[in-house]
Design a protein around this motif. Structure first.
Motif, short mmCIF file in Angstrom:
data_model
loop_
_atom_site.label_atom_id
_atom_site.label_comp_id
_atom_site.label_asym_id
_atom_site.label_seq_id
_atom_site.Cartn_x
_atom_site.Cartn_y
_atom_site.Cartn_z
N LEU A 1 46.98 40.64 41.32
CA LEU A 1 46.74 42.05 41.59
C LEU A 1 46.75 42.87 40.30
N ALA A 2 47.44 42.39 39.30
CA ALA A 2 47.52 43.10 38.03
C ALA A 2 46.30 42.87 37.14
N HIS A 3 45.35 42.05 37.60
CA HIS A 3 44.19 41.73 36.78
C HIS A 3 43.08 42.77 36.88
N GLY A 4 43.28 43.79 37.70
CA GLY A 4 42.26 44.82 37.84
C GLY A 4 42.85 46.09 38.42
N PRO A 5 42.04 47.14 38.57
CA PRO A 5 42.54 48.42 39.07
C PRO A 5 42.72 48.43 40.58
N ALA A 6 43.31 49.52 41.06
CA ALA A 6 43.55 49.70 42.49
C ALA A 6 42.98 51.03 42.94
N TYR A 7 42.80 51.17 44.24
CA TYR A 7 42.42 52.46 44.83
C TYR A 7 43.48 52.85 45.84
N TRP A 8 44.07 54.02 45.66
CA TRP A 8 45.03 54.55 46.63
C TRP A 8 44.45 55.83 47.21
N SER A 9 44.52 55.95 48.51
CA SER A 9 44.12 57.18 49.17
C SER A 9 45.32 57.73 49.91
#
Length: 546
Positions: free
Chosen positions: A143-151
């Motif tokens: 999960l730390a290998h790329g960005p995330a989206y939080w809404s």
């Protein structure tokens, strides 16, 4: 490879800012009773001198028993006079700490509730979010290998203030974190904070996808209602060609109407990506939306999975096959009741954040966290640093397991007839006001009027025994509820329709109650019924049914 290494390093630094609160929560799990007593003692000590504390004799409170004797269980309507004083800018009303902002949520009888936020309440949210996030990233290193989206913050919500000049709403979701943690989080999110400040919902949806598409390495999607993912996928399908063109050129369609400073911030983050543009066009040519063709490294979706949201999960699994889905804990505008943790296989009470009590469904007997029993249902009561004291939040939870003395809680649904298909939180009291307003305005003369979910549960139907002179008025009045309006604007709910009943509506209603094993002799007509199936219960008047 360099980008991945940088992402991993940034995530590690960010998680370091969260570790202290996560470790404190882990220690608290060993003795939830002492932890909760300490939380209450801290809240009482800090707020003895506020107006609410003086009126309820906080100076004499030495125990949980004293607290319960001094403060009765409260609803929002009970606290409303105190909240109104704080909204007008008066200090030291519900807390000694100043109110830094209000957050808006749906009311029971009125259109909206205004929840006061203090620095203490924000710290309480941080103490709950930290153990969850550490648990999520520790459970899957990729999960730390790329960005995330939080809404979290509603899209396209303009900044406003109360009559006393207090801001309404966070500037950004990362404001739930402390300054250092928020700084790291902003650099790890795929969508810039300015997108949520777009004036129009369609622009916000488009720009959200515009920035998500720049990040083929996206690893995590965190939303509340899973139907938002379906909405984004529909937007991807209908506006895919324009999105592809923008990805090729680096343009931002729709951003022209935003303030210059917002456009400048977005422009700095906008990038060209011809590869993603080609992948999107290829997907559109196939005629099937396949999000994983665009985000192949997506590992986890965090969203509601229980109660009304459970019906949408099958659509999410179809759109994102093979991606893990984690159910959210019970986190509301008012506070955090539970957080999901892997080793518990579900959500546990946020014992380091607020003081939590649980009223047993049926008997009403109030219990503490360590007193909850397996397979029983409860209504949470929450006491927070924002000034909610023994606040009945209106949700129901069930204890599904007890692990190491900690109850694992599942959200069952809203109590008191509240309907929450997509997060709109419609209550019978509010809907009753809508129906009465239609009658007062001459749009409705019915003796029978009841709102209920449509058969596909993507909207509502007003069942009535008289014609409706202004059907658009129904939608306008329902949109006075801010969460309903948001779901309508986002496309999660379609416009409410009307079914004009042919024949004796009351008799048909009672017959259907019998079929549903509700005793017709004691069945009470309610303005809002949470259950579907009513379209088949009533005879339609063909010329007016819709």
């Amino acid at each position: 490879m360099i980008a991945r290494a940088a992402s991993v390093a940034a995530h590690r630094a960010w998680l370091l800012t969260l570790r202290p609160a996560a470790r404190a929560f882990d220690r608290a799990l060993r003795d939830p009773e002492s932890t909760q007593r300490a939380v209450l003692a801290r809240l009482i000590e800090r707020n003895r001198a506020c107006a609410f504390g003086a009126a309820h004799r906080f100076a004499t409170v030495r125990s949980i028993e004293d607290f319960r004797a001094a403060v009765p269980v409260r609803t929002y309507d009970d606290l409303l006079p105190w909240v109104e004083r704080a909204k007008r800018g008066e200090g030291r009303v519900l807390t000694t700490a100043p109110v830094v902002m209000f957050e808006c949520t749906s009311g029971s009888a009125g259109a909206a509730k205004f929840i006061p936020y203090t620095s203490a309440l924000r710290h309480e949210f941080q103490r709950a979010l930290a153990p969850w996030l550490c648990d999520v990233y520790d459970g899957d290193a990729s999960l730390a290998h790329g960005p995330a989206y939080w809404s979290v913050t509603p899209l396209a919500r303009a900044k406003t203030h109360t009559e006393g000049g207090v801001p309404i709403g966070f500037d950004d979701d990362s404001d739930y974190f402390g300054p250092l943690s928020a700084w790291f989080a902003q650099r790890l999110l795929a969508v810039p904070r300015a997108v949520a400040r777009s004036a129009e919902i369609d622009v916000a949806l488009y720009l959200t996808l515009r920035f998500l598409l720049q990040h083929r390495t996206l690893t995590l999607l965190s939303v509340w209602n899973p139907s938002l993912l379906s909405v984004l996928c529909r937007t991807l399908e209908t506006r895919g060609e324009q999105l592809a063109a923008d990805l090729r050129s680096g343009a931002l369609t729709g951003a022209d109407g935003l303030p210059p400073v917002v456009r400048h911030r977005l422009a700095r983050r906008a990038r060209r990506d011809a590869g993603q543009a080609e992948a999107l066009i290829a997907m559109l040519r196939e005629g099937v939306v396949r999000p994983l063709a665009l985000w192949p490294r997506l590992r986890l979706i965090s969203c509601w999975t229980s109660a009304e949201a459970s019906g949408v999960i099958s659509d999410v699994r179809r759109l994102f096959p093979g991606v893990a889905i984690q159910g959210k804990g019970l986190l509301a505008t008012e506070g955090v009741m539970t957080i999901p943790l892997r080793r518990f296989g579900g959500a546990v009470p946020a014992i380091t954040s607020h003081f939590l009590e649980f009223a047993a469904a049926g008997s009403g007997r109030v219990r503490l966290v360590h007193e909850l029993e397996r397979d029983h249902e409860y209504v949470p009561l929450v006491t927070t640093g924002g000034g909610l004291w023994r606040y009945r939040i209106g949700d129901r939870v069930r204890v599904t397991d007890l692990i190491d003395r900690m109850p694992v809680l599942e959200f069952v649904g809203r109590e008191d007839g509240v309907c929450d298909l997509r997060g709109e939180k419609l209550s019978p009291g509010f809907v009753s006001g809508v129906i009465e307003a239609m009658r007062a305005g001459g749009a409705l003369s019915a003796t029978f009027a009841m709102l209920a979910p449509a058969g596909d549960r993507d909207g509502y139907v007003l069942f009535t025994d008289s014609p409706v002179a202004d059907r658009e008025l129904l939608d306008r009045l329902l949109c006075a509820n801010p969460h309903y309006a948001y779901c309508r604007d986002l496309g999660q709910l379609r416009v409410a329709t009307v079914l004009h009943i042919d024949g004796d509506a009351h008799a048909q209603y009672l017959r259907h109650c019998e079929r549903m094993h509700r005793r017709a002799g004691t069945a009470k007509l309610v303005p809002l019924d949470r259950f579907g199936g009513w379209a088949d219960a009533f005879a339609r008047r063909p010329e007016l049914a819709s």
